[in-house]
Design an enzyme around this catalytic site. Sequence first.
Site, PDB file in Angstrom:
ATOM      1  N   ASP A  20      18.659   8.464   5.718  1.00 36.53           N
ATOM      2  CA  ASP A  20      17.378   8.408   4.920  1.00 36.53           C
ATOM      3  C   ASP A  20      16.158   7.037   4.988  1.00 36.53           C
ATOM      4  O   ASP A  20      16.807   6.155   5.402  1.00 36.53           O
ATOM      5  CB  ASP A  20      18.076   8.111   3.363  1.00 36.53           C
ATOM      6  CG  ASP A  20      16.806   8.313   2.460  1.00 36.53           C
ATOM      7  OD1 ASP A  20      15.638   7.813   2.622  1.00 36.53           O
ATOM      8  OD2 ASP A  20      17.894   8.162   1.037  1.00 36.53           O
ATOM      9  N   SER A  39      -1.818  17.963   2.404  1.00 38.09           N
ATOM     10  CA  SER A  39      -1.431  19.483   1.484  1.00 38.09           C
ATOM     11  C   SER A  39      -3.244  20.073   0.848  1.00 38.09           C
ATOM     12  O   SER A  39      -3.613  19.158   0.705  1.00 38.09           O
ATOM     13  CB  SER A  39      -0.352  19.631  -0.096  1.00 38.09           C
ATOM     14  OG  SER A  39      -0.950  21.161  -0.497  1.00 38.09           O
ATOM     15  N   TYR A  85       4.247  15.608  -7.031  1.00 40.29           N
ATOM     16  CA  TYR A  85       4.464  15.902  -5.622  1.00 40.29           C
ATOM     17  C   TYR A  85       3.367  16.055  -4.852  1.00 40.29           C
ATOM     18  O   TYR A  85       2.892  14.810  -4.140  1.00 40.29           O
ATOM     19  CB  TYR A  85       4.891  17.483  -5.240  1.00 40.29           C
ATOM     20  CG  TYR A  85       4.363  17.823  -3.837  1.00 40.29           C
ATOM     21  CD1 TYR A  85       5.435  17.521  -2.702  1.00 40.29           C
ATOM     22  CD2 TYR A  85       3.679  19.016  -3.748  1.00 40.29           C
ATOM     23  CE1 TYR A  85       4.506  18.789  -1.770  1.00 40.29           C
ATOM     24  CE2 TYR A  85       3.124  19.779  -2.467  1.00 40.29           C
ATOM     25  CZ  TYR A  85       3.892  19.133  -1.376  1.00 40.29           C
ATOM     26  OH  TYR A  85       3.334  19.027  -0.137  1.00 40.29           O
ATOM     27  N   LYS A 125       1.178  12.937  -2.185  1.00 42.24           N
ATOM     28  CA  LYS A 125       0.126  13.253  -0.824  1.00 42.24           C
ATOM     29  C   LYS A 125      -0.873  12.770  -1.329  1.00 42.24           C
ATOM     30  O   LYS A 125      -1.514  12.397   0.072  1.00 42.24           O
ATOM     31  CB  LYS A 125       0.458  15.041  -0.803  1.00 42.24           C
ATOM     32  CG  LYS A 125       1.072  15.653  -0.391  1.00 42.24           C
ATOM     33  CD  LYS A 125       2.140  15.328   0.738  1.00 42.24           C
ATOM     34  CE  LYS A 125       3.058  16.259   1.140  1.00 42.24           C
ATOM     35  NZ  LYS A 125       4.463  15.794   2.133  1.00 42.24           N
TER      36      LYS A 125
END
Length: 340
Positions: free
Chosen positions: A58, A124, A149, A153
């Site tokens: 991770d 995105s 989310y 971004k």
Amino acid sequence: MAILVTGGLGYIGSHTVVELLNNNFDVVIVDDLSNSERFILKNIEEITGKKPAFYPFDLKRKELLTQVFDAHEITGCINFAASKAVGESQLKPVDYYENNLFSLINILQEFKERQISNFIFSSSCTVYGQADQMPIDENTPLKMPESVYGKTKQMGEEILTDFAKAYHRKISLLRYFNPIGAHPSAKLGELPIGIPNNLVPYVMQTAAGVREKLSVWGDDYPTEDGTAVRDYIYVVDLAKAHVAALQKLINDPSEETLVDIYNLGTGKGSSVLEVVKAFEIANNVEVPYQICKRREGDITIAYAHVDKAEKELSWKAGTPLEEALRTVWEWQKYLESRNT
Ligand code: UFG
């Protein structure tokens, strides 16, 4: 000289690793396998005949990341590693901010200290929200995304832009529209982990009988057939754009800051029902569906203005929708063959 690919065993990451290896880049993958499986690495090796370095951890574990930078001469990074489920991000905002932003900052600390440039960020089209005009070009004003989310971004883009400006580095922010499809070898694709949120994986599983019916979220949008419109880009075309964007950064002769921003799509919008029909025709299968209420947070329409990427990257997303959807069905058959 190697390129660090975080999330390199994920959906877009694995396709990009193949394109990088095919273009003779050395690749170092860091992936915690939270959304992938080890056989993807084996399949990358089968497709390319090459063996990328792989570290399963991770990225929040900074001490392990430092060891990777000590062990390899990293000259650039493509950062795919991130949590990406829109609905889940609303329920677990702190985890999303932690996962998506701490990992980015840990890499940038290494880049800062070691004077490394060439950073490519998976962004995105969600950063535009519902844009006022179609197609969406890179100068379209950003809107605060509805989902956590999407916010990660947008924040990632800002962090990277500040990084590039302060330390005179070169970065590329790639704003993906809707990636679909699988590798032509059928050995890479989007893994069906849990119930799919995205349209094409759900269509795939419905055609295969894993799901009973596709829910079409809304047929009362102001579009031609009433269903929402998106720009579906074939994942291999998308992967190739990363290589082109990386080569542009590497070949840039100046010592100055460079912040490239590209929309990556086909420039063509398709409605939900058009995708369903195209899937049925491409694969000669049936996709039972029912019309349901709109999904919360969905926008009506988004498709890209692609001139900038096409011109500056000498690249084009040329794979037709039906061809991309055929690879999805081949991938489903491959997954079934693995389970028997
Ligand atoms: N859809 C359905 N049924 C489904 C799944 C999707 O009708 O079972 C519809 C959606 O309502 C939407 C279209 O299909 O109109 C595409 O939906 P996806 O979930 O595949 O993709 P989105 O455009 O909603 O999501 C994309 C990216 C996300 C990003 C989001 C921001 O995949 O990463 O845009 O809006 F966050």
